[in-house]
Design a protein around this motif. Sequence first.
Motif, PDB file in Angstrom:
ATOM      1  N   PRO A  30       1.471  -6.508  -3.737  1.00  0.00           N
ATOM      2  CA  PRO A  30       0.055  -6.608  -4.094  1.00  0.00           C
ATOM      3  C   PRO A  30      -0.265  -5.836  -5.368  1.00  0.00           C
ATOM      4  O   PRO A  30       0.403  -4.858  -5.707  1.00  0.00           O
ATOM      5  N   SER A  31      -1.305  -6.279  -6.060  1.00  0.00           N
ATOM      6  CA  SER A  31      -1.800  -5.495  -7.190  1.00  0.00           C
ATOM      7  C   SER A  31      -2.602  -4.315  -6.663  1.00  0.00           C
ATOM      8  O   SER A  31      -3.118  -4.339  -5.537  1.00  0.00           O
ATOM      9  N   ALA A  32      -2.726  -3.278  -7.482  1.00  0.00           N
ATOM     10  CA  ALA A  32      -3.485  -2.096  -7.078  1.00  0.00           C
ATOM     11  C   ALA A  32      -4.954  -2.442  -6.852  1.00  0.00           C
ATOM     12  O   ALA A  32      -5.592  -1.937  -5.927  1.00  0.00           O
ATOM     13  N   GLU A  33      -5.494  -3.324  -7.680  1.00  0.00           N
ATOM     14  CA  GLU A  33      -6.901  -3.707  -7.522  1.00  0.00           C
ATOM     15  C   GLU A  33      -7.122  -4.422  -6.201  1.00  0.00           C
ATOM     16  O   GLU A  33      -8.094  -4.161  -5.489  1.00  0.00           O
ATOM     17  N   LEU A  58      -1.301   2.153   4.460  1.00  0.00           N
ATOM     18  CA  LEU A  58      -0.494   1.216   3.697  1.00  0.00           C
ATOM     19  C   LEU A  58      -1.137   0.861   2.357  1.00  0.00           C
ATOM     20  O   LEU A  58      -0.436   0.657   1.361  1.00  0.00           O
ATOM     21  N   LEU A  59      -2.449   0.780   2.329  1.00  0.00           N
ATOM     22  CA  LEU A  59      -3.161   0.330   1.132  1.00  0.00           C
ATOM     23  C   LEU A  59      -3.488   1.457   0.156  1.00  0.00           C
ATOM     24  O   LEU A  59      -3.710   1.205  -1.036  1.00  0.00           O
ATOM     25  N   SER A  60      -3.518   2.698   0.632  1.00  0.00           N
ATOM     26  CA  SER A  60      -4.154   3.764  -0.145  1.00  0.00           C
ATOM     27  C   SER A  60      -3.400   4.169  -1.401  1.00  0.00           C
ATOM     28  O   SER A  60      -4.023   4.472  -2.420  1.00  0.00           O
ATOM     29  N   ARG A  61      -2.090   4.179  -1.368  1.00  0.00           N
ATOM     30  CA  ARG A  61      -1.372   4.644  -2.560  1.00  0.00           C
ATOM     31  C   ARG A  61      -1.690   3.760  -3.769  1.00  0.00           C
ATOM     32  O   ARG A  61      -2.030   4.253  -4.848  1.00  0.00           O
ATOM     33  N   SER A  62      -1.594   2.461  -3.598  1.00  0.00           N
ATOM     34  CA  SER A  62      -1.908   1.554  -4.707  1.00  0.00           C
ATOM     35  C   SER A  62      -3.397   1.535  -5.004  1.00  0.00           C
ATOM     36  O   SER A  62      -3.804   1.494  -6.175  1.00  0.00           O
ATOM     37  N   ALA A  63      -4.226   1.548  -3.961  1.00  0.00           N
ATOM     38  CA  ALA A  63      -5.672   1.529  -4.168  1.00  0.00           C
ATOM     39  C   ALA A  63      -6.123   2.726  -4.992  1.00  0.00           C
ATOM     40  O   ALA A  63      -6.940   2.604  -5.921  1.00  0.00           O
ATOM     41  N   ASP A  64      -5.584   3.895  -4.687  1.00  0.00           N
ATOM     42  CA  ASP A  64      -5.978   5.102  -5.413  1.00  0.00           C
ATOM     43  C   ASP A  64      -5.471   5.089  -6.855  1.00  0.00           C
ATOM     44  O   ASP A  64      -6.090   5.688  -7.742  1.00  0.00           O
ATOM     45  N   ILE A  99      -9.222  -4.794  -0.570  1.00  0.00           N
ATOM     46  CA  ILE A  99      -8.961  -4.970   0.859  1.00  0.00           C
ATOM     47  C   ILE A  99      -9.294  -3.688   1.615  1.00  0.00           C
ATOM     48  O   ILE A  99      -9.868  -3.724   2.716  1.00  0.00           O
ATOM     49  N   ARG A 100      -8.955  -2.536   1.042  1.00  0.00           N
ATOM     50  CA  ARG A 100      -9.268  -1.279   1.732  1.00  0.00           C
ATOM     51  C   ARG A 100     -10.775  -1.091   1.857  1.00  0.00           C
ATOM     52  O   ARG A 100     -11.269  -0.626   2.891  1.00  0.00           O
ATOM     53  N   LEU A 101     -11.522  -1.462   0.829  1.00  0.00           N
ATOM     54  CA  LEU A 101     -12.981  -1.356   0.914  1.00  0.00           C
ATOM     55  C   LEU A 101     -13.527  -2.251   2.014  1.00  0.00           C
ATOM     56  O   LEU A 101     -14.420  -1.851   2.778  1.00  0.00           O
ATOM     57  N   LEU A 102     -13.014  -3.479   2.118  1.00  0.00           N
ATOM     58  CA  LEU A 102     -13.450  -4.367   3.197  1.00  0.00           C
ATOM     59  C   LEU A 102     -13.064  -3.802   4.552  1.00  0.00           C
ATOM     60  O   LEU A 102     -13.830  -3.887   5.517  1.00  0.00           O
TER      61      LEU A 102
END
Length: 294
Positions: free
Chosen positions: A208-211, A258-264, A216-219
Motif C-alpha cells: 500500500p501507499s503511505a497515503e 499494521l497501518l500506522s508505520r506507513s500512515a505516520d 484507511i486508518r482514519l476510516l
Amino acid sequence: MPTHSSDFEREAADLIDRIVLESPLKAAGFIVTIYGDVVDPRGDVVWVGNLIETCARVGISDTLVRTAVSRLVSSEQLVGERAGRRSYYRLSDAAGKEFSHAAQILFAHRDERDWNFVHVPDSAGGELIPALERAGYARLNSQMLVGPRKPDFAQPVLIFEAKVASDHAELQAFAAGYWDLKPHAAAYQKFLGQFAPVEALLADDLQPSAETCLVIRLLLVHRFRSVVLRDPRLPPEALPDDWPGFEARQLFERLYKLLSRSADEHVAETFVNGSGPLPKVTEATQARFGSVGP
C-alpha cells in the motif's frame, strides 16, 4: 513476490468506497477524526489544505470541508490562525479535553469492573438523567440509575459503589434486563464486516501507499469511535459470551498497528502547521501505538 502497489490501491479504493457508501461521512465528523488521530497527538494545529486533501480521498469536497470548518469554529471546537496566505486551525481548549477523553476510550482501554448506583435528586433530574443515559447508564426508576463507571460531572448526586457478588450468568441476566445491547452488537458486526476485508488485503502481501494507509486508518478510527462511544461499555462479565465487541476491538488494534508505520510517514511528509512539518512520531503517538496490543 510482492504484488505491485497499484493492485493494492485498486482494491483499497473499492473497500474505501464500500465503507463510505455503507456508512456515509459528514464532513465535520471526519475532520474531527483527522484532528483526533493525526493532529492532536502532534500538537493541535494543521493547515486547512491538509484537511481538504485528506477529505477528498473519501469524497468530501473542498466546499464541504470549508463549510464544516467554519461551523466547527462557530461551535468553538476550532480556532483559526493565518500565516501569510495560508489558514491554519487549532483545537480549542474545550475540544482538546474532549479529544483526550475519547482517546482514553479508544487507545487506553481498560475493562470496568466496579458498578455505581447514582441517585439523582428531583431538582436535577430533568438535566442529569438524560446525560447519564447518554453516558451509558440504565434507569432503574425515576431517580436511580446504574452504570459501570462513576459519572464525570460535579453536580450534586448520591453515588453508591458496588462490588459484584453474583455469578457470571446472573450478571449477564441483570445487564440484559436493563440495557438493550442488540443495536450495539449490530454496530460491532457491521464494523467487522467493513474492516475484516482490509486485514485480508494487507495479508496478501500487497504494497500500500503511505497515503492510502492513512486514509484507511482514519476510516478505521472514525467508524470504531462512532461505535464504541455509543456503547455503554459494560464489564466483560456482564456481556454475552459471543459479544462481537471483543472481536471488533481486537481487529481495531491489529489494523491500527499494521497501518500506522506507513500512515505516520505520510503525515510527516505532507501535514504542516505554521512552523513546518508535523512530526512523524511523538510521545503521544508512541503511547497510542504501544497501547493497541502486543
